[in-house]
Write an enzyme that holds these catalytic residues in place. Structure first.
Site, mmCIF file in Angstrom:
data_model
loop_
_atom_site.group_PDB
_atom_site.id
_atom_site.type_symbol
_atom_site.label_atom_id
_atom_site.label_comp_id
_atom_site.label_asym_id
_atom_site.label_seq_id
_atom_site.Cartn_x
_atom_site.Cartn_y
_atom_site.Cartn_z
ATOM 1 N N LYS A 189 0.842 -1.213 0.000
ATOM 2 C CA LYS A 189 0.000 0.000 0.000
ATOM 3 C C LYS A 189 0.870 1.254 0.000
ATOM 4 O O LYS A 189 0.530 2.264 -0.621
ATOM 5 C CB LYS A 189 -0.911 -0.012 1.224
ATOM 6 C CG LYS A 189 -1.792 1.238 1.388
ATOM 7 C CD LYS A 189 -2.678 1.478 0.177
ATOM 8 C CE LYS A 189 -3.860 2.399 0.480
ATOM 9 N NZ LYS A 189 -3.551 3.653 1.124
ATOM 10 N N GLU A 196 0.715 6.734 -6.655
ATOM 11 C CA GLU A 196 -0.428 7.651 -6.730
ATOM 12 C C GLU A 196 0.039 9.111 -6.746
ATOM 13 O O GLU A 196 -0.467 9.926 -7.528
ATOM 14 C CB GLU A 196 -1.342 7.394 -5.533
ATOM 15 C CG GLU A 196 -2.531 8.318 -5.396
ATOM 16 C CD GLU A 196 -3.255 8.079 -4.090
ATOM 17 O OE1 GLU A 196 -3.326 9.007 -3.260
ATOM 18 O OE2 GLU A 196 -3.738 6.943 -3.882
#
Length: 329
Positions: A189, A196
């Site tokens: 993550k 991102e």
């Protein structure tokens, strides 16, 4: 399954709602009881105190923490663990640092309590779209919790299946994956969020170039007055740069093409920094991800000392005087 959820912020509350929708029993607790009251009206079971929260759960208990990373999660985990029994399970669904996961898992293991780290992506849209889950921890415990993960994840949905993926018999195409041992879920993550940052920065810079294609420095014959909102929309249709992030950008630009309701001050939640740290430790070059993180730092300042130094040197060696700039809204 029965599960307790501690932390009912924007994602935590919707995680409860999605679990209730799929038939799970949820006991909920939050420091602010107003959020507890709302979810009780939607079918959750109320706990007014941490003791009540733990007591309502049948053993072996399953507790999902959905709290801000750092000291809040650390202290809450210790409070919860002090009330648990051997065989109980704590899930950290927040954005904890993976090295903290390894330390916490060992500490809990010594007390015969299981620990699972779950990197959770989906934001405020997760209730509707489902959550992408990246999971770390013991295989047997992850398998035991599969009904929870399967309910939270999006499933295959309308996304075309990757050729050959069906033969792998993996949950990855359902939107959740056991990535490895303790800390692995949050490591994946962490890198996800680093990527991102870079994707968002690429879109941001591209739209900035488009918006300034009619600046005074450009000759009239090469000047263009683009409607960036419509460009975002056309890129959503068949373009190779299409993505959910572009969808969200198109929504924002349609609502307000000038984005005057934003200041441009961009926070970072920690994962971008940790991604760069991991890259350094592994001697892996991460130029784009690093630049995206530094751009966020830059957004919080009017002008850096470095920029003032550059301007001073230009004036000293070449007599270049700083232009008077009116900042656009």
């Amino acid at each position: 399954m029965q599960i307790g959820v501690f932390g009912l912020g924007r994602m935590g509350a919707n995680i409860v709602r999605r679990l209730l929708k799929h038939g799970h029993e949820c006991v909920v607790f939050n420091r602010s009881l107003d959020k507890v009251k709302q979810l009780v009206t939607e079918g959750a079971k109320r706990a007014n105190t941490l003791d009540e929260f733990v007591e309502q759960l049948a053993t072996p208990r399953v507790i999902w923490l959905m709290l801000p990373s750092g000291i809040v999660t650390e202290e809450s985990l210790l409070e919860v663990a002090a009330r648990l029994s051997p065989g109980d399970i704590i899930i950290d669904g927040g954005n904890s640092y993976y090295k903290d996961d390894v330390r916490r898992a060992k500490w809990l293991h010594d007390r015969s309590i299981h620990y699972i780290d779950v990197g959770t992506s989906g934001g405020i849209w997760g209730l509707e779209r489902g959550y992408c889950l990246m999971i770390g921890g013991e295989t047997s415990i992850v398998q035991k919790l599969d009904p929870i993960f399967a309910s939270l994840a999006p499933g295959i949905g309308s996304i075309p299946r990757t050729p050959g993926q069906a033969q792998l018999n993996s949950t990855a195409e359902l939107g959740y994956l056991h990535c490895g041992s303790h800390g692995a879920g949050h490591f994946v993550k962490m890198v996800h969020n680093g990527i991102e940052y870079a994707l968002m920065q690429s879109y941001a810079e591209g739209f900035d170039i488009l918006r300034n294609a009619n600046s005074p420095e450009i000759s009239e014959s090469h000047s263009y007055d683009f409607n960036v909102s419509e460009i975002a929309e056309v890129w959503r249709r068949g373009s190779v740069v299409g993505s959910w992030l572009l969808d969200l950008a198109a929504i924002a630009l349609t609502e307000n093409p000038s984005l005057s309701n934003y200041t441009g001050y961009v926070q970072d939640s920690g994962e971008g920094r940790w991604t760069i740290m991991a890259a350094i430790e592994s001697a892996v070059p991460a130029e784009v991800l690093s630049a995206a993180l530094y751009a966020r730092f830059r957004s919080r300042q009017d002008h850096t000392f470095a920029e003032k130094m550059l301007s001073a040197m230009r004036q000293q060696f070449g007599g270049h005087v700083e232009p008077v700039v009116e900042l656009s809204p």
